[in-house]
Design a protein around this motif. Structure first.
Motif, PDB file in Angstrom:
ATOM      1  N   VAL A 176       0.824  -1.215   0.000  1.00 48.00           N
ATOM      2  CA  VAL A 176       0.000   0.000   0.000  1.00 48.00           C
ATOM      3  C   VAL A 176       0.854   1.260   0.000  1.00 48.00           C
ATOM      4  O   VAL A 176       0.570   2.218  -0.716  1.00 48.00           O
ATOM      5  CB  VAL A 176      -0.945   0.011   1.225  1.00 48.00           C
ATOM      6  N   MET A 177       1.925   1.267   0.816  1.00 53.98           N
ATOM      7  CA  MET A 177       2.704   2.490   0.994  1.00 53.98           C
ATOM      8  C   MET A 177       3.992   2.512   0.176  1.00 53.98           C
ATOM      9  O   MET A 177       4.571   3.574  -0.046  1.00 53.98           O
ATOM     10  CB  MET A 177       3.076   2.653   2.475  1.00 53.98           C
ATOM     11  N   SER A 198       2.807   3.315  -5.333  1.00 55.50           N
ATOM     12  CA  SER A 198       1.975   4.519  -5.345  1.00 55.50           C
ATOM     13  C   SER A 198       0.643   4.193  -5.990  1.00 55.50           C
ATOM     14  O   SER A 198       0.494   3.152  -6.651  1.00 55.50           O
ATOM     15  CB  SER A 198       2.653   5.653  -6.117  1.00 55.50           C
ATOM     16  N   THR A 199      -0.326   5.079  -5.803  1.00 51.66           N
ATOM     17  CA  THR A 199      -1.628   4.858  -6.441  1.00 51.66           C
ATOM     18  C   THR A 199      -1.473   4.857  -7.960  1.00 51.66           C
ATOM     19  O   THR A 199      -2.149   4.108  -8.662  1.00 51.66           O
ATOM     20  CB  THR A 199      -2.626   5.940  -6.012  1.00 51.66           C
ATOM     21  N   GLU A 200      -0.568   5.702  -8.477  1.00 46.84           N
ATOM     22  CA  GLU A 200      -0.332   5.767  -9.932  1.00 46.84           C
ATOM     23  C   GLU A 200       0.255   4.459 -10.447  1.00 46.84           C
ATOM     24  O   GLU A 200      -0.051   4.022 -11.559  1.00 46.84           O
ATOM     25  CB  GLU A 200       0.665   6.893 -10.262  1.00 46.84           C
ATOM     26  N   PHE A 218      -0.322   1.451  -9.401  1.00 41.05           N
ATOM     27  CA  PHE A 218      -1.340   0.411  -9.574  1.00 41.05           C
ATOM     28  C   PHE A 218      -2.356   0.810 -10.639  1.00 41.05           C
ATOM     29  O   PHE A 218      -2.818  -0.035 -11.398  1.00 41.05           O
ATOM     30  CB  PHE A 218      -2.014   0.105  -8.234  1.00 41.05           C
ATOM     31  N   ARG A 219      -2.717   2.118 -10.701  1.00 41.93           N
ATOM     32  CA  ARG A 219      -3.656   2.536 -11.726  1.00 41.93           C
ATOM     33  C   ARG A 219      -3.073   2.304 -13.110  1.00 41.93           C
ATOM     34  O   ARG A 219      -3.770   1.957 -14.053  1.00 41.93           O
ATOM     35  CB  ARG A 219      -4.038   4.016 -11.549  1.00 41.93           C
TER      36      ARG A 219
END
Lengths: 346, 346
Positions: free
Chosen positions: A213-214, A217-219, A221-222
Motif C-alpha cells: 500500500v505504501m 503509489s496509487t499511480e 497500480f492505476r
C-alpha cells in the motif's frame, strides 16, 4: 535460523569484526561484525572510496545488482565502492546471528549513529580511508548518509541521500509502527521467541501488504505496473512478489531495523536543532527524493535540503514510488545514475 | 451492544422501514430499516430534494454538522435535504442492531447497490420523490452518489461525488484490507463473536493508526496540523482523536462497511465496462477529489471524470487529505460549498 542470510543468496561479502561497539542506547555489541562487499580497488591516494550503506530489509546484493557496474556512476573501474550492510540486516551482527546472550528479542537497540560509527571504524582502521569521495544510500541508507555528513563533515566530500530524510517525520514513524505491529501481533511471534520465520508467516504477510500500500503509489497500480512486472493481479503481486520478498526474513531483524529507522535524526547532535545540524554539512549534497514516494515524500526532503549549505534538490521521477529503489523503473535508475555522475564530477 | 449508536449522540434521526431488501450477494434483510435525518421541507413540486448518503464510520450527524445549514449550499430553507445512513453504519440496519439470526458476524454481505436500491425505495415510496436536485456524498458517500447516477440516471439531476471513486481501485482495496486485518487479527475479535467493542480495543486502535497514516497526509503532519487541532504530539493525536473516534464503534459494523467499500463498482451494470457505465450518467456532475487524498487521489478521480459526459473536474485543495471531509479545514469546507452552490445553480 534461516538459510536466507547466506553467501549463496547475498554474497559475495566479507565479514569484518570491528571489535566492541558501545551503543547509543546503552547496549553493547562485544564483537560487532560488519558484512562488507567491495567493488574495485582503492587507489594509492586513497581518495576514490565510495561508501554505500543499506536500507530496511536490503543487503549489499541489491545495491550491487541495481546501482554498481562498469559504465555506471558507481563504476568499480574508477572507484573503490564499499557496501556495508547495516547492523540488524541479517548479514552484519543481527538478532538472527548474534550470540545467544543478545540473540533474537534480546538484541540491544541500535541507532543510525551506531551504524555510522561502526562504519567509520571500519573505513579508518581496516581500510585506512580518511576521506570519502561519496556517501550514497536510499531510504535507511539515506538516513545513514545524512548521519555521516553531519557527524563526520570533514570526511565526506559528497553526499547523495536518496528517498530518505535526515530527521524522520512523525508520519513516517506512525507508518513504521503499523509495520511493527503487523509482525508483533502475530501470535506466532511470541514476543520474539518464535523458532522460525515461518511461524510468523501471517504477520510477515500483513507487513508485506502494508508495504504494498505504501511502498509503491496509487499511480503505479492505476497504471497496471504490477501487471507489467509479471503478476496477473493484485493478489498475485502481494503473495508472490511482496510476501515472497519479505517472508524468508527474520522478524527480529526487521524489528531491529524498524526501531532504528523510526529514530533517525541528525538533530541529536545539536540538541534538537535540525537547521544547525544540517548546517554542519560541508559535503556537496544532492537530495534525491522520488516523486511518488508516500512516506519520504519530496516535500519532506525539500524542507531539509533548504537547510543544507552546499546542496541541490534533485527529485527522481517515478510512479513506482519509494520502491523504485528496487530498480523496477529503468528510467528512475538512469535518472539516479545521471545525478550521481553529475555529483561525482563536481 | 454499545451506547454509541443513539439518538443522543447521532440524532435526531427517524428510522423508517422499507420492508424486505433482497441483497445482490444473495442475502436478505427482511425488515430493512434506514435511519434518516431530514432538513427543510419538500416543496409542492417535489423538485427540491437533495440526497446525502454517508461514508465509512460516519453517520447523518457529521453531514449535518459540517455541510448543512442556512446560507450554505445545502440550505434547509431552500432544499429538502435527506441524509440516509448507510446500511451497516449502526443506525440503519446493521450487524450491531439486526435480529439475532443475522446479527454480528452473521450479517449478510451488502453492496453499494443495495444501499442505493434501498434509498430509491425510501425516496419514491415513502417521500414520493421522483427527481433529485442533487446527490452529494463523500468517500463511500461518493460511491453511492456514482451508483445513483449510473443506476437511476433519469432521477439524478446533479451529482457531486467528493473524495471517492465510481470503481474502487486495487490500491484502495489493499489499503482497506489492512484496516480489516487490523480488526480481525485481534484475538478479542473472536471471529466477530466478541461481547463488546472494548474486547477489540487493540484491533480498533491499530485500525485508527492506519487511518492516521493514510487518512491525512504527510503535509498535514509536517505542517503540524495535528497540533493545531489541539493535540500535543502524534501519540496524543492517535490516542485521543483517532482512537477516540473509532473505539466506540462496533467492529462488525466497520467490517460490513469495509467489505462494501472495497467492492464499489458501477461497471457491474455494464459487464465490467467502466466507460460504458459512466457514459450512462446524465446528471451534471462535479467530480471533487481532495488534493492530498492518499487513497482516493485526484488522478484516480480524474480518470473517471473524463468518462462522464456532462462533468467537470473540481478538485478541493487541502493538506488534510481524505479526512478534510471531517471539516477540519475550513477553507476546504468553503471550497466544497462554493462548488456545490455553482453546481446547484446550473
Amino acid at each position: 535460523m534461516t538459510p536466507y542470510y547466506t553467501q549463496q543468496i547475498h554474497g559475495p561479502f566479507k565479514t569484518i569484526s570491528i571489535g566492541q561497539l558501545d551503543l547509543e542506547e546503552g547496549g553493547v555489541l562485544e564483537d560487532c561484525t560488519l558484512a562488507v562487499a567491495t567493488h574495485g580497488q582503492l587507489n594509492a591516494a586513497k581518495d576514490n572510496a565510495i561508501l554505500v550503506p543499506t536500507w530496511y530489509s536490503g543487503t549489499s546484493k541489491i545495491m550491487e545488482q541495481v546501482y554498481i557496474g562498469q559504465g555506471r556512476a558507481l563504476d568499480p573501474s574508477r572507484y573503490f565502492i564499499i557496501v556495508v550492510n547495516q547492523i540488524g540486516n541479517g548479514l552484519s551482527t543481527s538478532p538472527s546471528n548474534a550470540p545467544s546472550r543478545i540473540a533474537g528479542p534480546r538484541f540491544p537497540r541500535v541507532r543510525i549513529g551506531d551504524d555510522v560509527r561502526a562504519q567509520h571504524r571500519l573505513l579508518t582502521a581496516h581500510f585506512g580511508i580518511q576521506r570519502l569521495a561519496l556517501v550514497v544510500g536510499g531510504s535507511m541508507g539515506a538516513q545513514q548518509t545524512y548521519e555521516w555528513a553531519v557527524r563526520y563533515p570533514d570526511m565526506v566530500e559528497r553526499a547523495a541521500p536518496i528517498a530518505g530524510t535526515a530527521c524522520n517525520t512523525e508520519h513516517d514513524f506512525a507508518f513504521t509502527d503499523t509495520l511493527v505491529e503487523a509482525i508483533t501481533t502475530d501470535p506466532g511471534f511470541r514476543d520474539g521467541t518464535y523458532a522460525d520465520s515461518a511461524e510468523v508467516a501471517a504477520g510477515l504477510r500483513r507487513h508485506a501488504k502494508l508495504w504494498t500500500v505504501m511502498g509503491w503509489s496509487t499511480e503505479f497500480f492505476r497504471g497496471g505496473r504490477h501487471r507489467v512486472l509479471g503478476f496477473e493481479d493484485m493478489d498475485a503481486f502481494i503473495d508472490q512478489f511482496m510476501t515472497g520478498y519479505f517472508s524468508p526474513m527474520d522478524p527480529n531483524n526487521l524489528l531491529s531495523m524498524a526501531w532504528k529507522w523510526q529514530r533517525g535524526d541528525v538533530s541529536r547532535h545539536t540538541g534538537g536543532d535540525l537547521a544547525q545540524a544540517l548546517g554542519r554539512i560541508t559535503a556537496k549534497t544532492f537530495v534525491m527524493p522520488i516523486s511518488h514516494d508516500m512516506f519520504f515524500p519530496p516535500n519532506d526532503c525539500l524542507a531539509e535540503q533548504q537547510l543544507i549549505p552546499n546542496s541541490e534538490f534533485r527529485p527522481i521521477t517515478s510512479i513506482d514510488g519509494h520502491l523504485a529503489l528496487f530498480g523496477t523503473d529503468a528510467n528512475a535508475v538512469t535518472e539516479i545514475d545521471i545525478n550521481l555522475r553529475a555529483l561525482l564530477a563536481t
